[in-house]
Design a protein around this motif. Structure first.
Motif, PDB file in Angstrom:
ATOM      1  N   VAL A 133       8.262   7.626  12.704  1.00 52.78           N
ATOM      2  CA  VAL A 133       8.107   6.201  12.377  1.00 52.78           C
ATOM      3  C   VAL A 133       9.417   5.641  11.821  1.00 52.78           C
ATOM      4  N   ARG A 134      10.059   6.418  10.958  1.00 51.65           N
ATOM      5  CA  ARG A 134      11.307   5.912  10.365  1.00 51.65           C
ATOM      6  C   ARG A 134      12.370   5.694  11.440  1.00 51.65           C
ATOM      7  N   LEU A 135      12.441   6.646  12.360  1.00 43.68           N
ATOM      8  CA  LEU A 135      13.415   6.505  13.461  1.00 43.68           C
ATOM      9  C   LEU A 135      13.098   5.276  14.306  1.00 43.68           C
ATOM     10  N   ALA A 136      11.800   5.066  14.557  1.00 39.08           N
ATOM     11  CA  ALA A 136      11.407   3.917  15.389  1.00 39.08           C
ATOM     12  C   ALA A 136      11.780   2.615  14.690  1.00 39.08           C
ATOM     13  N   ARG A 137      11.558   2.571  13.388  1.00 36.02           N
ATOM     14  CA  ARG A 137      11.926   1.353  12.653  1.00 36.02           C
ATOM     15  C   ARG A 137      13.438   1.184  12.627  1.00 36.02           C
ATOM     16  N   ALA A 138      14.153   2.296  12.504  1.00 39.41           N
ATOM     17  CA  ALA A 138      15.615   2.218  12.472  1.00 39.41           C
ATOM     18  C   ALA A 138      16.143   1.711  13.817  1.00 39.41           C
ATOM     19  N   LYS A 139      15.580   2.233  14.880  1.00 37.99           N
ATOM     20  CA  LYS A 139      16.063   1.850  16.208  1.00 37.99           C
ATOM     21  C   LYS A 139      15.731   0.396  16.534  1.00 37.99           C
ATOM     22  N   SER A 140      14.489   0.004  16.202  1.00 39.17           N
ATOM     23  CA  SER A 140      14.023  -1.322  16.630  1.00 39.17           C
ATOM     24  C   SER A 140      14.382  -2.429  15.645  1.00 39.17           C
ATOM     25  N   ARG A 141      14.664  -2.015  14.387  1.00 42.59           N
ATOM     26  CA  ARG A 141      14.874  -2.982  13.289  1.00 42.59           C
ATOM     27  C   ARG A 141      13.631  -3.846  13.085  1.00 42.59           C
ATOM     28  N   LYS A 142      12.501  -3.282  13.420  1.00 40.75           N
ATOM     29  CA  LYS A 142      11.240  -3.995  13.198  1.00 40.75           C
ATOM     30  C   LYS A 142      10.366  -3.140  12.299  1.00 40.75           C
ATOM     31  N   ARG A 143       9.260  -3.725  11.828  1.00 41.31           N
ATOM     32  CA  ARG A 143       8.521  -3.036  10.769  1.00 41.31           C
ATOM     33  C   ARG A 143       7.133  -2.557  11.133  1.00 41.31           C
ATOM     34  N   VAL A 144       6.462  -3.245  12.029  1.00 44.53           N
ATOM     35  CA  VAL A 144       5.022  -2.955  12.223  1.00 44.53           C
ATOM     36  C   VAL A 144       4.813  -1.705  13.090  1.00 44.53           C
ATOM     37  N   ILE A 145       3.877  -0.897  12.632  1.00 46.01           N
ATOM     38  CA  ILE A 145       3.484   0.307  13.372  1.00 46.01           C
ATOM     39  C   ILE A 145       2.078   0.056  13.912  1.00 46.01           C
ATOM     40  N   ALA A 146       1.873   0.273  15.191  1.00 46.89           N
ATOM     41  CA  ALA A 146       0.502   0.206  15.715  1.00 46.89           C
ATOM     42  C   ALA A 146       0.007   1.622  15.897  1.00 46.89           C
ATOM     43  N   LYS A 147      -1.114   1.922  15.258  1.00 47.77           N
ATOM     44  CA  LYS A 147      -1.735   3.231  15.426  1.00 47.77           C
ATOM     45  C   LYS A 147      -3.173   3.030  15.881  1.00 47.77           C
ATOM     46  N   ILE A 148      -3.827   4.123  16.195  1.00 47.75           N
ATOM     47  CA  ILE A 148      -5.202   4.025  16.680  1.00 47.75           C
ATOM     48  C   ILE A 148      -6.173   4.077  15.503  1.00 47.75           C
ATOM     49  N   THR A 149      -7.194   3.268  15.554  1.00 50.95           N
ATOM     50  CA  THR A 149      -8.246   3.319  14.543  1.00 50.95           C
ATOM     51  C   THR A 149      -8.810   4.737  14.495  1.00 50.95           C
ATOM     52  N   GLY A 150      -8.752   5.328  13.317  1.00 51.19           N
ATOM     53  CA  GLY A 150      -9.254   6.704  13.163  1.00 51.19           C
ATOM     54  C   GLY A 150      -8.202   7.760  13.421  1.00 51.19           C
ATOM     55  N   GLY A 151      -7.059   7.364  13.953  1.00 48.81           N
ATOM     56  CA  GLY A 151      -6.017   8.352  14.289  1.00 48.81           C
ATOM     57  C   GLY A 151      -5.487   9.041  13.042  1.00 48.81           C
ATOM     58  N   TRP A 152      -5.321  10.324  13.142  1.00 48.07           N
ATOM     59  CA  TRP A 152      -4.850  11.116  11.995  1.00 48.07           C
ATOM     60  C   TRP A 152      -3.473  11.688  12.301  1.00 48.07           C
ATOM     61  N   HIS A 153      -2.515  11.402  11.398  1.00 56.08           N
ATOM     62  CA  HIS A 153      -1.149  11.875  11.611  1.00 56.08           C
ATOM     63  C   HIS A 153      -0.601  12.575  10.389  1.00 56.08           C
ATOM     64  N   GLY A 154      -1.506  13.009   9.494  1.00 58.97           N
ATOM     65  CA  GLY A 154      -1.066  13.705   8.294  1.00 58.97           C
ATOM     66  C   GLY A 154      -1.092  12.789   7.093  1.00 58.97           C
ATOM     67  N   PHE A 155      -0.725  13.371   5.961  1.00 62.73           N
ATOM     68  CA  PHE A 155      -0.904  12.660   4.691  1.00 62.73           C
ATOM     69  C   PHE A 155       0.279  11.778   4.295  1.00 62.73           C
ATOM     70  N   ASN A 156       1.224  11.558   5.196  1.00 63.65           N
ATOM     71  CA  ASN A 156       2.350  10.710   4.773  1.00 63.65           C
ATOM     72  C   ASN A 156       1.867   9.265   4.566  1.00 63.65           C
ATOM     73  N   THR A 157       2.511   8.604   3.620  1.00 61.52           N
ATOM     74  CA  THR A 157       2.063   7.281   3.176  1.00 61.52           C
ATOM     75  C   THR A 157       2.044   6.270   4.318  1.00 61.52           C
ATOM     76  N   THR A 158       3.069   6.342   5.173  1.00 56.61           N
ATOM     77  CA  THR A 158       3.195   5.334   6.225  1.00 56.61           C
ATOM     78  C   THR A 158       1.975   5.301   7.138  1.00 56.61           C
ATOM     79  N   LEU A 159       1.418   6.452   7.401  1.00 56.74           N
ATOM     80  CA  LEU A 159       0.363   6.505   8.420  1.00 56.74           C
ATOM     81  C   LEU A 159      -1.030   6.736   7.846  1.00 56.74           C
ATOM     82  N   MET A 160      -1.140   6.675   6.517  1.00 61.78           N
ATOM     83  CA  MET A 160      -2.456   6.833   5.869  1.00 61.78           C
ATOM     84  C   MET A 160      -3.197   5.505   5.865  1.00 61.78           C
TER      85      MET A 160
END
Ligand SMILES: Cc1ncc(COP(=O)(O)O)c(C=O)c1O
Length: 445
Positions: A133-160
């Motif tokens: 996610v950090r790389l994607a934000r760095a590359k795009s210079r944008k902020r919003v992340i679209a994830k799937i409802t219910g999707g689990w990507h671990g306990f990191n703050t960004t994707l909780m």
């Protein structure tokens, strides 16, 4: 025998585990070190594991379908991994310096998954998805992340966010509400709604990040047109596409879901299987994005993106275990994937037949060597997304899994999907089917 009685039978068989769990509650919040491992009345404590079996401290032996959070595709302690780790143990467990094994493993991943133009190893999947996610934000210079409802990507703050039903409440305290404004959640397998949501944040969207199969959310397979539709939208609108292949990588095929479904992501993450039973996470992808992590880029450059790896990243134990596992998978891929996928198909069709003959409304989801039984009800007639799973009869699923464990020595982490390893056999699936039939006949679920 309903749940309480199954619970009592479980307690009778697991008295040593009960004592250890009680001791654990004085040491660990809730007695546990990973929330998902907690189930009622308490989880058994393991003493060992070998091949397809896991043993608890009360001398119970279970045929294991949890398989180390679905990581152990070759079973517990497979020979090639034991051999290489025994040798590595005498040569050092953590150098804290680069090592050749990491190159060999990375080259092998690159050969099998050519989308991995560059890679970064870490020690958990949660880190890998956070870095992606950090790389994607760095590359795009944008902020919003679209994830799937219910999707689990671990306990990191960004994707909780939007992990647990009803999906729009904060996932616990300690998370900053303001961060949520930068996460949008998309309904899996519903392309029209997903595209509308994406369109509504088009000016500030950095990436779409998703698992090709929703694993933790209930073993939900994708409509391939859904994945391809999101991919087309992402490519057309310069939105980075990230597949979290932490479960599906080396599970769905030797080239993961990317190969199986013909996907073309900008970044993807790996974990679980690729560590060969040792801790790992990997973020991989296009050179032009991964290069942002190059620490030789001046610290004050607008192009530099700091991502970690951590103290234990590419430690030689993990690298050697991963290398032994992936080499073995590569050398025996035809035999391994046809066997485990065949067993998965047998489990899904056998269970479907048994539930249907028992007049119990169930949907067995999954693909390849992954599968999960869902008990349907008036609210849910088919499982297409995480909301369907949340509204299905999870109490029956829990009772079914506890009955398999207690009365039939078959271990699924209650409520979670099963993963078949190369160690499992036709006889194991027959045993699972017969056990299911017995449980249904005795009216336990
Ligand atoms: C799809 C997916 N992504 C990320 C993670 C997090 O990995 P880890 O538990 O190694 O941090 C998991 C863990 O189950 C997962 O299933």
């Amino acid at each position: 025998m309903r749940q309480d009685k199954i619970g009592i039978a479980y307690e009778n068989k697991t008295q040593n585990s009960k004592a250890l769990f009680t001791r654990g509650t004085r040491l660990f919040a809730g007695g546990i070190n990973h929330n998902v491992r907690l189930f009622k009345p308490y989880p058994f404590f393991s003493e060992g594991a070998n091949g397809k079996f896991i043993f608890d401290v009360d001398s119970n032996r279970y045929t294991d379908y949890w398989m180390g959070h679905w990581s152990l595709i070759l079973g517990h302690s497979p020979k090639p991994v034991v051999k290489t780790l025994s040798e590595q143990l005498h040569k050092g467990t953590l150098y804290g310096t680069p090592n050749g094994a990491s190159l060999e493993l990375a080259e092998l991943i690159q050969k099998l998954m050519p989308s991995a133009e560059l890679l970064r190893f870490s020690s958990t999947g949660s880190e890998a998805t956070m870095y992606a996610v950090r790389l994607a934000r760095a590359k795009s210079r944008k902020r919003v992340i679209a994830k799937i409802t219910g999707g689990w990507h671990g306990f990191n703050t960004t994707l909780m966010h939007s992990v647990n039903y009803p999906f729009h409440s904060p996932e616990g305290t300690g998370l900053i509400a303001e961060e949520e404004q930068f996460v949008e959640s998309l309904p899996f397998n519903n392309l029209d709604s997903s595209l509308k949501i994406l369109q509504s944040v088009i000016d500030d969207i950095a990436c779409i990040l998703l698992e090709p199969i929703l694993a933790g959310a209930g073993c939900i397979t994708p409509d391939i047109n859904y994945l391809l539709g999101l991919q087309e939208f992402a490519h057309k609108n310069d939105i980075l596409l990230i597949f979290d292949e932490i479960v599906t990588g080396f599970r769905l095929s030797i080239g993961g879901a990317i190969q199986k479904y013909g996907l073309n992501p900008d970044l993807f993450t790996l974990g679980k299987i690729v560590g060969g039973g040792m801790p790992i996470g990997v973020v991989c992808g296009k050179k032009e994005i991964m290069t942002l992590a190059d620490p030789t880029i001046p610290a004050d450059s607008e192009f530099r993106c700091n991502i970690g790896g951590g103290t234990y990243s590419c430690n030689p134990m993990t690298m050697m275990a991963g290398l032994a596992t992936i080499k073995y998978l590569d050398e025996n891929k035809n035999e391994i994937y046809s066997k485990i996928d065949g067993l998965g198909a047998k489990a899904r069709s056998g269970l479907t037949k048994i539930f249907s003959e028992a007049n119990i409304d169930a949907h067995i989801t999954g693909e390849g060597s992954l599968f999960l039984t869902h008990f349907l009800n008036d609210k849910v007639k088919i499982i297409k997304n995480a909301t369907d799973v949340s509204l299905s009869d999870q109490k029956s699923l829990y009772r079914y899994h506890l009955a398999l464990m207690t009365l039939n020595q078959i271990f699924f982490l209650p409520g979670k999907m099963g993963a078949i390893s190369y160690e499992h056999s036709e006889a194991d699936i027959d045993q699972l089917l017969m056990a299911t039939q017995r449980i249904l006949e005795s009216g336990l679920v």
